[in-house]
Scaffold this motif. Structure first.
Motif, mmCIF file in Angstrom:
data_model
loop_
_atom_site.group_PDB
_atom_site.id
_atom_site.type_symbol
_atom_site.label_atom_id
_atom_site.label_comp_id
_atom_site.label_asym_id
_atom_site.label_seq_id
_atom_site.Cartn_x
_atom_site.Cartn_y
_atom_site.Cartn_z
ATOM 1 N N GLU A 121 0.845 -1.193 0.000
ATOM 2 C CA GLU A 121 0.000 0.000 0.000
ATOM 3 C C GLU A 121 0.879 1.241 0.000
ATOM 4 O O GLU A 121 1.835 1.333 0.760
ATOM 5 C CB GLU A 121 -0.890 -0.001 1.237
ATOM 6 N N ARG A 122 0.563 2.202 -0.876
ATOM 7 C CA ARG A 122 1.359 3.419 -0.979
ATOM 8 C C ARG A 122 0.444 4.627 -0.839
ATOM 9 O O ARG A 122 -0.692 4.605 -1.287
ATOM 10 C CB ARG A 122 2.065 3.456 -2.325
ATOM 11 N N PHE A 123 0.955 5.659 -0.198
ATOM 12 C CA PHE A 123 0.202 6.901 -0.076
ATOM 13 C C PHE A 123 1.169 8.064 0.041
ATOM 14 O O PHE A 123 2.360 7.881 0.304
ATOM 15 C CB PHE A 123 -0.772 6.856 1.108
ATOM 16 N N LEU A 124 0.648 9.237 -0.187
ATOM 17 C CA LEU A 124 1.430 10.458 -0.099
ATOM 18 C C LEU A 124 1.833 10.684 1.350
ATOM 19 O O LEU A 124 0.989 10.670 2.243
ATOM 20 C CB LEU A 124 0.583 11.628 -0.612
ATOM 21 N N GLU A 125 3.114 10.860 1.600
ATOM 22 C CA GLU A 125 3.606 11.017 2.972
ATOM 23 C C GLU A 125 3.633 12.466 3.427
ATOM 24 O O GLU A 125 3.355 12.758 4.584
ATOM 25 C CB GLU A 125 4.991 10.407 3.100
ATOM 26 N N ARG A 126 3.989 13.380 2.528
ATOM 27 C CA ARG A 126 4.028 14.794 2.905
ATOM 28 C C ARG A 126 3.950 15.650 1.653
ATOM 29 O O ARG A 126 4.236 15.199 0.555
ATOM 30 C CB ARG A 126 5.270 15.138 3.705
ATOM 31 N N LEU A 127 3.563 16.888 1.858
ATOM 32 C CA LEU A 127 3.470 17.859 0.774
ATOM 33 C C LEU A 127 4.122 19.147 1.252
ATOM 34 O O LEU A 127 3.823 19.631 2.347
ATOM 35 C CB LEU A 127 2.004 18.120 0.418
ATOM 36 N N LYS A 128 5.027 19.674 0.456
ATOM 37 C CA LYS A 128 5.659 20.953 0.769
ATOM 38 C C LYS A 128 5.280 21.928 -0.337
ATOM 39 O O LYS A 128 5.501 21.656 -1.514
ATOM 40 C CB LYS A 128 7.175 20.816 0.857
ATOM 41 N N ILE A 129 4.697 23.048 0.051
ATOM 42 C CA ILE A 129 4.266 24.079 -0.887
ATOM 43 C C ILE A 129 5.016 25.355 -0.555
ATOM 44 O O ILE A 129 5.088 25.753 0.609
ATOM 45 C CB ILE A 129 2.751 24.337 -0.786
ATOM 46 N N LYS A 130 5.535 26.007 -1.563
ATOM 47 C CA LYS A 130 6.260 27.253 -1.353
ATOM 48 C C LYS A 130 5.877 28.236 -2.455
ATOM 49 O O LYS A 130 5.949 27.907 -3.632
ATOM 50 C CB LYS A 130 7.772 26.989 -1.371
ATOM 51 N N ASN A 131 5.464 29.438 -2.038
ATOM 52 C CA ASN A 131 5.116 30.528 -2.959
ATOM 53 C C ASN A 131 4.082 30.117 -3.999
ATOM 54 O O ASN A 131 4.267 30.305 -5.191
ATOM 55 C CB ASN A 131 6.370 31.065 -3.659
ATOM 56 N N PHE A 132 2.978 29.568 -3.541
ATOM 57 C CA PHE A 132 1.882 29.178 -4.427
ATOM 58 C C PHE A 132 0.613 29.849 -3.951
ATOM 59 O O PHE A 132 0.178 29.636 -2.829
ATOM 60 C CB PHE A 132 1.713 27.663 -4.439
ATOM 61 N N ARG A 133 0.055 30.703 -4.806
ATOM 62 C CA ARG A 133 -1.162 31.456 -4.492
ATOM 63 C C ARG A 133 -1.017 32.155 -3.134
ATOM 64 O O ARG A 133 -0.119 32.933 -2.947
ATOM 65 C CB ARG A 133 -2.381 30.562 -4.580
ATOM 66 N N SER A 134 -1.880 31.865 -2.171
ATOM 67 C CA SER A 134 -1.817 32.550 -0.876
ATOM 68 C C SER A 134 -0.851 31.887 0.106
ATOM 69 O O SER A 134 -0.681 32.371 1.221
ATOM 70 C CB SER A 134 -3.213 32.594 -0.243
ATOM 71 N N ILE A 135 -0.219 30.809 -0.297
ATOM 72 C CA ILE A 135 0.643 30.039 0.609
ATOM 73 C C ILE A 135 2.098 30.446 0.413
ATOM 74 O O ILE A 135 2.683 30.214 -0.641
ATOM 75 C CB ILE A 135 0.488 28.524 0.357
ATOM 76 N N LYS A 136 2.667 31.054 1.445
ATOM 77 C CA LYS A 136 4.071 31.439 1.376
ATOM 78 C C LYS A 136 4.958 30.202 1.493
ATOM 79 O O LYS A 136 5.826 29.964 0.675
ATOM 80 C CB LYS A 136 4.401 32.448 2.468
ATOM 81 N N GLU A 137 4.730 29.409 2.537
ATOM 82 C CA GLU A 137 5.461 28.150 2.704
ATOM 83 C C GLU A 137 4.748 27.299 3.747
ATOM 84 O O GLU A 137 4.383 27.790 4.812
ATOM 85 C CB GLU A 137 6.906 28.397 3.133
ATOM 86 N N ILE A 138 4.578 26.026 3.415
ATOM 87 C CA ILE A 138 3.945 25.095 4.349
ATOM 88 C C ILE A 138 4.416 23.682 4.023
ATOM 89 O O ILE A 138 4.682 23.357 2.867
ATOM 90 C CB ILE A 138 2.400 25.177 4.281
ATOM 91 N N GLU A 139 4.556 22.879 5.038
ATOM 92 C CA GLU A 139 4.838 21.463 4.864
ATOM 93 C C GLU A 139 3.779 20.694 5.631
ATOM 94 O O GLU A 139 3.576 20.921 6.818
ATOM 95 C CB GLU A 139 6.234 21.088 5.357
ATOM 96 N N ILE A 140 3.097 19.791 4.932
ATOM 97 C CA ILE A 140 1.979 19.061 5.518
ATOM 98 C C ILE A 140 2.320 17.569 5.550
ATOM 99 O O ILE A 140 2.505 16.964 4.497
ATOM 100 C CB ILE A 140 0.696 19.270 4.691
ATOM 101 N N PRO A 141 2.405 16.977 6.738
ATOM 102 C CA PRO A 141 2.583 15.529 6.809
ATOM 103 C C PRO A 141 1.214 14.855 6.646
ATOM 104 O O PRO A 141 0.214 15.345 7.162
ATOM 105 C CB PRO A 141 3.146 15.301 8.213
ATOM 106 N N PHE A 142 1.168 13.773 5.900
ATOM 107 C CA PHE A 142 -0.082 13.066 5.680
ATOM 108 C C PHE A 142 -0.066 11.719 6.380
ATOM 109 O O PHE A 142 0.980 11.091 6.533
ATOM 110 C CB PHE A 142 -0.318 12.830 4.183
ATOM 111 N N GLY A 143 -1.248 11.294 6.771
ATOM 112 C CA GLY A 143 -1.446 9.958 7.314
ATOM 113 C C GLY A 143 -2.287 9.166 6.335
ATOM 114 O O GLY A 143 -2.422 9.531 5.168
ATOM 115 N N ARG A 144 -2.885 8.111 6.809
ATOM 116 C CA ARG A 144 -3.716 7.275 5.942
ATOM 117 C C ARG A 144 -5.009 7.988 5.557
ATOM 118 O O ARG A 144 -5.577 7.717 4.511
ATOM 119 C CB ARG A 144 -4.015 5.964 6.624
ATOM 120 N N MET A 145 -5.514 8.870 6.410
ATOM 121 C CA MET A 145 -6.725 9.636 6.115
ATOM 122 C C MET A 145 -6.486 11.064 6.592
ATOM 123 O O MET A 145 -5.936 11.272 7.671
ATOM 124 C CB MET A 145 -7.941 9.043 6.821
#
Length: 72
Positions: free
Chosen positions: A3-27
């Motif tokens: 089973e594979r899933f997205l572990e984290r997402l890092k967004i930088k300088n996109f629309r209203s988001i200056k910088e954020i890193e989001i860890p993901f779980g199963r849900m």
């Protein structure tokens, strides 16, 4: 099959988001006030994964609770 899933997402300088890193779980869920950037996170995911991810072929009609019974 592993089973594979997205572990984290890092967004930088996109629309209203200056910088954020989001860890993901199963849900995951995005909860917050209006204009907090939830939709922009989803737009960033759409940009990376594509508007058809997962593809329509990934789902069989019998997986849906309210499938169209009249279709042959």
């Amino acid at each position: 099959m592993e089973e594979r899933f997205l572990e984290r997402l890092k967004i930088k300088n996109f629309r209203s988001i200056k910088e954020i890193e989001i860890p993901f779980g199963r849900m995951n869920a995005f909860i917050g006030p209006n204009n907090a950037g939830k939709s922009n996170i989803m737009k960033a995911l759409d940009l990376i994964l594509g508007p058809t991810y997962p593809t329509a072929r990934s789902f069989e009609e019998n997986l849906f609770l309210l499938k169209n019974e009249r279709r042959s």
